[in-house]
Design a protein around this motif. Structure first.
Motif, PDB file in Angstrom:
ATOM      1  N   MET A  31       0.845  -1.188   0.000  1.00  0.00           N
ATOM      2  CA  MET A  31       0.000   0.000   0.000  1.00  0.00           C
ATOM      3  C   MET A  31       0.883   1.241   0.000  1.00  0.00           C
ATOM      4  O   MET A  31       2.057   1.188   0.397  1.00  0.00           O
ATOM      5  CB  MET A  31      -0.947   0.004   1.205  1.00  0.00           C
ATOM      6  CG  MET A  31      -0.263  -0.097   2.557  1.00  0.00           C
ATOM      7  SD  MET A  31      -1.466  -0.278   3.913  1.00  0.00           S
ATOM      8  CE  MET A  31      -0.375  -0.398   5.325  1.00  0.00           C
ATOM      9  N   PHE A  32       0.322   2.337  -0.437  1.00  0.00           N
ATOM     10  CA  PHE A  32       1.029   3.619  -0.468  1.00  0.00           C
ATOM     11  C   PHE A  32       0.553   4.470   0.699  1.00  0.00           C
ATOM     12  O   PHE A  32      -0.654   4.572   0.957  1.00  0.00           O
ATOM     13  CB  PHE A  32       0.752   4.349  -1.779  1.00  0.00           C
ATOM     14  CG  PHE A  32       1.326   5.750  -1.837  1.00  0.00           C
ATOM     15  CD1 PHE A  32       2.666   5.957  -2.099  1.00  0.00           C
ATOM     16  CD2 PHE A  32       0.515   6.863  -1.614  1.00  0.00           C
ATOM     17  CE1 PHE A  32       3.200   7.246  -2.149  1.00  0.00           C
ATOM     18  CE2 PHE A  32       1.030   8.145  -1.655  1.00  0.00           C
ATOM     19  CZ  PHE A  32       2.385   8.340  -1.925  1.00  0.00           C
ATOM     20  N   LEU A  33       1.497   5.100   1.419  1.00  0.00           N
ATOM     21  CA  LEU A  33       1.165   5.959   2.551  1.00  0.00           C
ATOM     22  C   LEU A  33       1.857   7.309   2.387  1.00  0.00           C
ATOM     23  O   LEU A  33       2.934   7.413   1.800  1.00  0.00           O
ATOM     24  CB  LEU A  33       1.630   5.343   3.875  1.00  0.00           C
ATOM     25  CG  LEU A  33       1.229   3.909   4.217  1.00  0.00           C
ATOM     26  CD1 LEU A  33       1.855   3.499   5.544  1.00  0.00           C
ATOM     27  CD2 LEU A  33      -0.272   3.776   4.279  1.00  0.00           C
ATOM     28  N   ASP A  35       2.045  11.139   4.920  1.00  0.00           N
ATOM     29  CA  ASP A  35       1.574  11.871   6.098  1.00  0.00           C
ATOM     30  C   ASP A  35       1.470  13.362   5.826  1.00  0.00           C
ATOM     31  O   ASP A  35       2.259  13.923   5.054  1.00  0.00           O
ATOM     32  CB  ASP A  35       2.535  11.658   7.273  1.00  0.00           C
ATOM     33  CG  ASP A  35       2.506  10.237   7.789  1.00  0.00           C
ATOM     34  OD1 ASP A  35       1.542   9.896   8.495  1.00  0.00           O
ATOM     35  OD2 ASP A  35       3.428   9.475   7.474  1.00  0.00           O
ATOM     36  N   ILE A  47       5.899   3.314   0.033  1.00  0.00           N
ATOM     37  CA  ILE A  47       5.175   2.077  -0.262  1.00  0.00           C
ATOM     38  C   ILE A  47       5.685   1.026   0.704  1.00  0.00           C
ATOM     39  O   ILE A  47       6.899   0.807   0.831  1.00  0.00           O
ATOM     40  CB  ILE A  47       5.391   1.647  -1.723  1.00  0.00           C
ATOM     41  CG1 ILE A  47       4.701   2.650  -2.665  1.00  0.00           C
ATOM     42  CG2 ILE A  47       4.846   0.232  -1.958  1.00  0.00           C
ATOM     43  CD1 ILE A  47       4.989   2.429  -4.131  1.00  0.00           C
ATOM     44  N   TYR A  50       1.274  -4.293   2.880  1.00  0.00           N
ATOM     45  CA  TYR A  50      -0.094  -4.113   3.362  1.00  0.00           C
ATOM     46  C   TYR A  50      -0.191  -4.649   4.791  1.00  0.00           C
ATOM     47  O   TYR A  50       0.288  -5.738   5.099  1.00  0.00           O
ATOM     48  CB  TYR A  50      -1.064  -4.868   2.456  1.00  0.00           C
ATOM     49  CG  TYR A  50      -2.530  -4.660   2.775  1.00  0.00           C
ATOM     50  CD1 TYR A  50      -3.294  -3.754   2.053  1.00  0.00           C
ATOM     51  CD2 TYR A  50      -3.151  -5.370   3.806  1.00  0.00           C
ATOM     52  CE1 TYR A  50      -4.635  -3.561   2.338  1.00  0.00           C
ATOM     53  CE2 TYR A  50      -4.488  -5.180   4.104  1.00  0.00           C
ATOM     54  CZ  TYR A  50      -5.225  -4.275   3.369  1.00  0.00           C
ATOM     55  OH  TYR A  50      -6.555  -4.083   3.670  1.00  0.00           O
ATOM     56  N   PHE A  53      -3.032  -0.666  10.720  1.00  0.00           N
ATOM     57  CA  PHE A  53      -2.592   0.616  11.259  1.00  0.00           C
ATOM     58  C   PHE A  53      -2.667   0.563  12.789  1.00  0.00           C
ATOM     59  O   PHE A  53      -3.515  -0.120  13.359  1.00  0.00           O
ATOM     60  CB  PHE A  53      -3.500   1.763  10.784  1.00  0.00           C
ATOM     61  CG  PHE A  53      -3.400   2.058   9.320  1.00  0.00           C
ATOM     62  CD1 PHE A  53      -2.191   2.028   8.649  1.00  0.00           C
ATOM     63  CD2 PHE A  53      -4.538   2.389   8.601  1.00  0.00           C
ATOM     64  CE1 PHE A  53      -2.102   2.317   7.302  1.00  0.00           C
ATOM     65  CE2 PHE A  53      -4.464   2.677   7.255  1.00  0.00           C
ATOM     66  CZ  PHE A  53      -3.241   2.646   6.596  1.00  0.00           C
ATOM     67  N   LEU A 156      -3.346  11.059   7.622  1.00  0.00           N
ATOM     68  CA  LEU A 156      -2.726   9.988   6.860  1.00  0.00           C
ATOM     69  C   LEU A 156      -3.496   9.810   5.558  1.00  0.00           C
ATOM     70  O   LEU A 156      -4.720   9.658   5.567  1.00  0.00           O
ATOM     71  CB  LEU A 156      -2.746   8.673   7.651  1.00  0.00           C
ATOM     72  CG  LEU A 156      -2.227   7.445   6.897  1.00  0.00           C
ATOM     73  CD1 LEU A 156      -0.729   7.580   6.617  1.00  0.00           C
ATOM     74  CD2 LEU A 156      -2.506   6.163   7.683  1.00  0.00           C
ATOM     75  N   TYR A 158      -3.629   7.263   2.267  1.00  0.00           N
ATOM     76  CA  TYR A 158      -3.129   5.961   1.843  1.00  0.00           C
ATOM     77  C   TYR A 158      -3.936   5.438   0.662  1.00  0.00           C
ATOM     78  O   TYR A 158      -5.063   5.879   0.395  1.00  0.00           O
ATOM     79  CB  TYR A 158      -3.131   4.954   2.995  1.00  0.00           C
ATOM     80  CG  TYR A 158      -4.484   4.619   3.586  1.00  0.00           C
ATOM     81  CD1 TYR A 158      -5.217   3.526   3.139  1.00  0.00           C
ATOM     82  CD2 TYR A 158      -5.019   5.372   4.635  1.00  0.00           C
ATOM     83  CE1 TYR A 158      -6.441   3.192   3.695  1.00  0.00           C
ATOM     84  CE2 TYR A 158      -6.239   5.050   5.203  1.00  0.00           C
ATOM     85  CZ  TYR A 158      -6.953   3.960   4.727  1.00  0.00           C
ATOM     86  OH  TYR A 158      -8.171   3.649   5.279  1.00  0.00           O
ATOM     87  N   ILE A 160      -4.967   1.656  -1.101  1.00  0.00           N
ATOM     88  CA  ILE A 160      -4.959   0.201  -1.120  1.00  0.00           C
ATOM     89  C   ILE A 160      -5.590  -0.263  -2.429  1.00  0.00           C
ATOM     90  O   ILE A 160      -6.353   0.471  -3.072  1.00  0.00           O
ATOM     91  CB  ILE A 160      -5.695  -0.401   0.096  1.00  0.00           C
ATOM     92  CG1 ILE A 160      -7.135   0.143   0.193  1.00  0.00           C
ATOM     93  CG2 ILE A 160      -4.923  -0.116   1.384  1.00  0.00           C
ATOM     94  CD1 ILE A 160      -7.952  -0.487   1.321  1.00  0.00           C
TER      95      ILE A 160
END
Length: 355
Positions: A31-33, A35, A47, A50, A53, A156, A158, A160
């Protein structure tokens, strides 16, 4: 910004039978996150594998509902290549949703770069069967562990991914819709035009009640007079009068769907007349009974086009047209999905090819 990548040590077993993917049942390996910190802006795009959190029980998203999301898809062409459909429009709408909820505007460029890089890593998850795709769910939530009704300082963002089949079990078969005339979902001046979590929470009870009565979805009326057609929980609505398509005008309480906008453009290019206006539910029923109304269908990312066979309002059920899939819905579905999957030429600059 530089996007850091941490790959999973162990990969999941991918679904083998693409005919049983369903919708939202399987998620990819990564997944891409990114902040957001007040005073610093968007930072640390990455990245990662997965996974769960860690949220403080006082996280503001859990108490005050600052949560927004989007939905778009990645398609596999017949030549095996991959392409996105209007991702820029989804990220732009996410920024509009964020601004209405007092959240920071999304760094749309980094989000798009992150999405492309994520899909490059997860390309083997994009299914091959006709009608399937890789569903993309960008989301933004407030993280501050503090009680108090105000905008958060830490968010955040993100993304998915999940391989999906057809959204509806019925496929393109017409669905039955219940017209809700007790509860309301949104009003002008509120957040109805945003894709925020609260809009969907407000629709769940009516959806459950409709399902118990045998209906697939709920059609919402306006929140003031409860007379004018607005939208269905997961799609915008359109009504065909022969070669004329009529759809509720965007008024601040209706989600400006990307698929809605695409269908309107495609319909006009195909020679259909399209009118955006207010539609009273009693007129829809009268026109269906007289035969003037020939088709009804919904538009949305998940289903693309969903024909409506029957509508129920105040315990009266009517059949739209002959109750089957009409030629307008069929033509629009074939055209838009053809563009999305690369079978038809993209004349509008909507496609982003990834390879």
């Amino acid at each position: 910004m530089d996007i850091k990548v941490t790959l999973a040590n162990q990969l999941k077993t991918k679904p083998q039978d693409e005919s049983k993917l369903g919708f939202g049942n399987f998620f990819t390996d990564h997944m891409f996150l990114m902040d957001y910190v007040d005073g610093q802006g968007w930072i640390d795009p990455r990245i990662v594998p997965y996974g769960d959190f860690h949220l403080d029980p006082a996280a503001m998203v859990l108490h005050y509902g600052q949560a927004i999301f989007e939905g778009t898809k990645c398609y596999r062409r017949a030549d095996g290549g991959l392409q996105l459909f209007r991702p820029e429009a989804n990220f732009a709408r996410m920024t509009r949703s964020a601004q209405r909820l007092g959240m920071p505007a999304l760094d749309e460029q980094t989000a798009l770069e992150g999405l492309k890089k994520l899909i490059a890593i997860e390309k083997d998850w994009v299914p091959h069967q006709d009608g399937t795709s890789l569903y993309i769910r960008p989301t933004m939530i407030a993280l501050d562990a503090q009680l108090g009704v105000h905008a958060a300082h830490h968010y955040l963002f993100y993304i998915i991914l999940c391989p999906v089949g057809s959204y509806y079990k019925e496929g393109l078969k017409p669905v039955s819709i219940y017209v809700e005339d007790e509860y309301v979902r949104a009003v002008r001046g509120g957040v109805g035009f945003t894709k925020c979590a609260g809009n969907y929470a407000a629709s769940i009870l009516a959806g459950e009640m409709a399902a118990k009565k045998g209906f697939s979805q709920v059609l919402w009326l306006d929140g003031v007079e409860q007379r004018y057609v607005e939208e269905v929980g997961s799609m915008n609505m359109m009504f065909a009068y022969g070669n004329k398509i009529v759809t509720p005008a965007l008024n601040g309480s209706i989600l400006p769907g990307i698929t809605r906008d695409s269908i309107i453009k495609v319909a006009r290019q195909l020679g259909y007349e399209v009118e955006e206006t207010r539609l009273a539910i009693e007129d829809i029923f009268a026109d269906a009974k007289s035969g003037k109304l020939t088709e009804a269908f919904g538009t949305g990312t998940a289903a693309v086009i969903s024909p409506v066979g029957t509508l129920c309002w105040k315990d009266e059920t009517i059949t739209i047209g002959d109750g089957g899939i009409g030629p307008v819905a069929g033509k629009l579905y074939a055209t838009l999905t053809g563009i999305q999957c690369g079978r038809l030429e993209d004349e509008n600059g909507w496609i982003t090819k990834l390879d």
